[in-house]
Motif scaffolding. Sequence first.
Motif, PDB file in Angstrom:
ATOM      1  N   ILE A   4     131.511  30.385  42.341  1.00 11.84           N
ATOM      2  CA  ILE A   4     131.785  29.764  43.636  1.00 11.84           C
ATOM      3  C   ILE A   4     130.673  28.797  44.003  1.00 11.84           C
ATOM      4  O   ILE A   4     129.494  29.121  43.873  1.00 11.84           O
ATOM      5  N   VAL A   5     131.071  27.603  44.450  1.00 13.62           N
ATOM      6  CA  VAL A   5     130.095  26.650  44.971  1.00 13.62           C
ATOM      7  C   VAL A   5     130.211  26.671  46.485  1.00 13.62           C
ATOM      8  O   VAL A   5     131.310  26.530  47.032  1.00 13.62           O
ATOM      9  N   LYS A   6     129.086  26.898  47.154  1.00  9.39           N
ATOM     10  CA  LYS A   6     129.083  26.946  48.621  1.00  9.39           C
ATOM     11  C   LYS A   6     128.165  25.854  49.123  1.00  9.39           C
ATOM     12  O   LYS A   6     127.037  25.730  48.651  1.00  9.39           O
ATOM     13  N   LYS A   7     128.636  25.092  50.097  1.00  3.28           N
ATOM     14  CA  LYS A   7     127.783  24.030  50.630  1.00  3.28           C
ATOM     15  C   LYS A   7     127.466  24.292  52.099  1.00  3.28           C
ATOM     16  O   LYS A   7     128.374  24.585  52.895  1.00  3.28           O
ATOM     17  N   PHE A   8     126.202  24.197  52.438  1.00  2.00           N
ATOM     18  CA  PHE A   8     125.788  24.352  53.832  1.00  2.00           C
ATOM     19  C   PHE A   8     125.200  23.044  54.333  1.00  2.00           C
ATOM     20  O   PHE A   8     124.312  22.478  53.701  1.00  2.00           O
ATOM     21  N   GLY A   9     125.692  22.568  55.459  1.00  3.61           N
ATOM     22  CA  GLY A   9     125.256  21.294  56.025  1.00  3.61           C
ATOM     23  C   GLY A   9     123.950  21.418  56.783  1.00  3.61           C
ATOM     24  O   GLY A   9     123.406  22.523  56.962  1.00  3.61           O
ATOM     25  N   GLY A  10     123.466  20.282  57.241  1.00  8.18           N
ATOM     26  CA  GLY A  10     122.170  20.220  57.905  1.00  8.18           C
ATOM     27  C   GLY A  10     122.030  21.161  59.086  1.00  8.18           C
ATOM     28  O   GLY A  10     120.989  21.806  59.261  1.00  8.18           O
ATOM     29  N   SER A  11     123.089  21.291  59.899  1.00  9.87           N
ATOM     30  CA  SER A  11     122.966  22.144  61.081  1.00  9.87           C
ATOM     31  C   SER A  11     122.887  23.622  60.701  1.00  9.87           C
ATOM     32  O   SER A  11     122.335  24.428  61.442  1.00  9.87           O
ATOM     33  N   SER A  12     123.416  23.978  59.530  1.00 17.88           N
ATOM     34  CA  SER A  12     123.361  25.383  59.090  1.00 17.88           C
ATOM     35  C   SER A  12     121.985  25.758  58.551  1.00 17.88           C
ATOM     36  O   SER A  12     121.684  26.939  58.404  1.00 17.88           O
ATOM     37  N   VAL A  13     121.179  24.759  58.220  1.00 20.72           N
ATOM     38  CA  VAL A  13     119.844  25.046  57.674  1.00 20.72           C
ATOM     39  C   VAL A  13     118.759  24.358  58.514  1.00 20.72           C
ATOM     40  O   VAL A  13     117.711  23.969  58.009  1.00 20.72           O
ATOM     41  N   ALA A  14     119.053  24.226  59.822  1.00 18.94           N
ATOM     42  CA  ALA A  14     118.172  23.427  60.680  1.00 18.94           C
ATOM     43  C   ALA A  14     116.787  24.046  60.897  1.00 18.94           C
ATOM     44  O   ALA A  14     115.819  23.341  61.160  1.00 18.94           O
ATOM     45  N   THR A  15     116.701  25.384  60.791  1.00 17.22           N
ATOM     46  CA  THR A  15     115.405  26.042  60.993  1.00 17.22           C
ATOM     47  C   THR A  15     115.210  27.069  59.869  1.00 17.22           C
ATOM     48  O   THR A  15     116.171  27.416  59.176  1.00 17.22           O
ATOM     49  N   THR A  16     113.978  27.565  59.750  1.00 16.09           N
ATOM     50  CA  THR A  16     113.743  28.571  58.701  1.00 16.09           C
ATOM     51  C   THR A  16     114.549  29.835  59.002  1.00 16.09           C
ATOM     52  O   THR A  16     115.048  30.497  58.098  1.00 16.09           O
ATOM     53  N   LYS A  17     114.708  30.126  60.284  1.00 18.37           N
ATOM     54  CA  LYS A  17     115.511  31.285  60.672  1.00 18.37           C
ATOM     55  C   LYS A  17     116.954  31.129  60.174  1.00 18.37           C
ATOM     56  O   LYS A  17     117.557  32.068  59.643  1.00 18.37           O
ATOM     57  N   LYS A  18     117.487  29.934  60.359  1.00 24.31           N
ATOM     58  CA  LYS A  18     118.864  29.684  59.907  1.00 24.31           C
ATOM     59  C   LYS A  18     118.958  29.720  58.387  1.00 24.31           C
ATOM     60  O   LYS A  18     119.970  30.146  57.832  1.00 24.31           O
ATOM     61  N   ILE A  19     117.912  29.250  57.720  1.00 28.75           N
ATOM     62  CA  ILE A  19     117.916  29.281  56.258  1.00 28.75           C
ATOM     63  C   ILE A  19     117.950  30.731  55.777  1.00 28.75           C
ATOM     64  O   ILE A  19     118.701  31.087  54.859  1.00 28.75           O
ATOM     65  N   ILE A  20     117.193  31.586  56.422  1.00 25.29           N
ATOM     66  CA  ILE A  20     117.211  33.013  56.070  1.00 25.29           C
ATOM     67  C   ILE A  20     118.602  33.599  56.327  1.00 25.29           C
ATOM     68  O   ILE A  20     119.140  34.366  55.524  1.00 25.29           O
ATOM     69  N   ALA A  21     119.228  33.169  57.433  1.00 26.68           N
ATOM     70  CA  ALA A  21     120.576  33.657  57.747  1.00 26.68           C
ATOM     71  C   ALA A  21     121.583  33.196  56.691  1.00 26.68           C
ATOM     72  O   ALA A  21     122.506  33.944  56.336  1.00 26.68           O
ATOM     73  N   VAL A  22     121.419  31.982  56.186  1.00 27.20           N
ATOM     74  CA  VAL A  22     122.312  31.484  55.129  1.00 27.20           C
ATOM     75  C   VAL A  22     122.161  32.361  53.882  1.00 27.20           C
ATOM     76  O   VAL A  22     123.150  32.801  53.287  1.00 27.20           O
ATOM     77  N   ALA A  23     120.921  32.637  53.504  1.00 28.46           N
ATOM     78  CA  ALA A  23     120.675  33.466  52.317  1.00 28.46           C
ATOM     79  C   ALA A  23     121.339  34.839  52.499  1.00 28.46           C
ATOM     80  O   ALA A  23     122.041  35.341  51.613  1.00 28.46           O
ATOM     81  N   GLN A  24     121.144  35.402  53.684  1.00 32.30           N
ATOM     82  CA  GLN A  24     121.716  36.709  53.999  1.00 32.30           C
ATOM     83  C   GLN A  24     123.239  36.683  53.867  1.00 32.30           C
ATOM     84  O   GLN A  24     123.857  37.547  53.239  1.00 32.30           O
TER      85      GLN A  24
END
Length: 409
Positions: A4-24
């Motif tokens: 599966i290829v998953k793409k996350f846009g800029g607003s989904s990775v806007a902060t380090t907190k959000k980046i951690i949430a994406v990983a989770q």
Amino acid sequence: MALIVKKFGGSSVATTKKIIAVAQRVLDEKKPGDKIVVVVSAMGDSTDDLIELARGIDRDPYKYPREMDMLLTTGEQVSIALLAMAFERFGQKAVSLTGAQVGMQTNSAHTKGKIMEILPERVKKELDEGKIVVVAGFQGVDSLGDPTTLGRGGSDTSAVALAGALKADSCEIFTDVEGIFSADPRICPDARKMQEITYEEMLEMARLGAGVMQPRSVEMGQYFEIPIHVRSTFTSKPGTFIRKEYTMDEKGFVIRGVAHDSKVTKMALIGVPNRPGIAHQVFSALAKENVDVDMIVQSIRNIDQNVTDIVFTIASTDLSAARRVLKPIVAKLDAMDLVIEENVAKVSIVGAGMLGSPGIAARMFGALADESINIDIISTSEISISCLIASDRMMQAVNAIHKEFFPPA
Ligand code: ASP
Ligand code: MG
């Protein structure tokens, strides 16, 4: 087991907190044995910030397209490194890779590169080693080894193209909206979420300004026949599937959606000679500089003087390039004037169902007339109708047209 290829846009990775949430979230959804590629954009508005930074050097930094690419590709390099670290922190093996490292080969049209070939051997190798591969969206590499970018919003295209090259089972585009809507819900509160839409219709919607997906990404999906699932980063509800044909009960719509585009500029070459070869000269010069020309109208100005006006629209981002191209042409053709109008917007309706349904255009024009909105230029394709209007009436126009075709229940 799926790839599966998953793409996350800029607003989904806007902060380090959000980046951690994406990983989770990626780890929560991952089943044992799944192979996962995550394509990311630059954090938040950082691409815009980088462009602003360049404006500090020159107000028109796109004059230096190679250097713009060198600059803009750094944005995605930041987010991939951070996301890979976030996976590692959770104990998941991961590796970040740039466009060049994933074999995303493009031509040398800097700032609007086109993917020529993808050689994702490195990606396959890392996946086989059990890693999640985190890929920088929006970027590729040309034959000289120089970094290129795929045009604004290009991470979608990176994701879908990579999914195609890897023969992935699916491509999921995570975004800050819940899917594809019948109009932009930010300006049209009555807009409805679609369960699915065809590549053909989505391509037209995207081309006409629906910001959710970059048009080229939809083209890639169509080419590789990869179903694209556009869904929200913040909920686990299904979003909208973009695929070849309708599978649910949404067929039968005459109009699928209303699109708008405010980043349009109108150019008018006034009083050019009315003889063969002039339009060719103008538009081939623009094409050579990769300026995309959209609506075109040529009309007779003065029969006696045998001159015409050539009016057309371009993407506002191409304005400086178009100006540069047209200046010598205006002089050479001894044209009377070059008029540039930036306060214009394009509203469009899209739907394969309009083929063979007469009266659709009249209904659209009627909705605009009822709001006393003047139409400047009209253009049509097989499955769309577009009107150029004053940009300060755009929101009103979208709502009026939407109400006409999607009356509130
Ligand atoms: N970061 C790039 C942009 O803002 C690419 C993307 O977000 O898709 O256009
Ligand atoms: Mg972005």
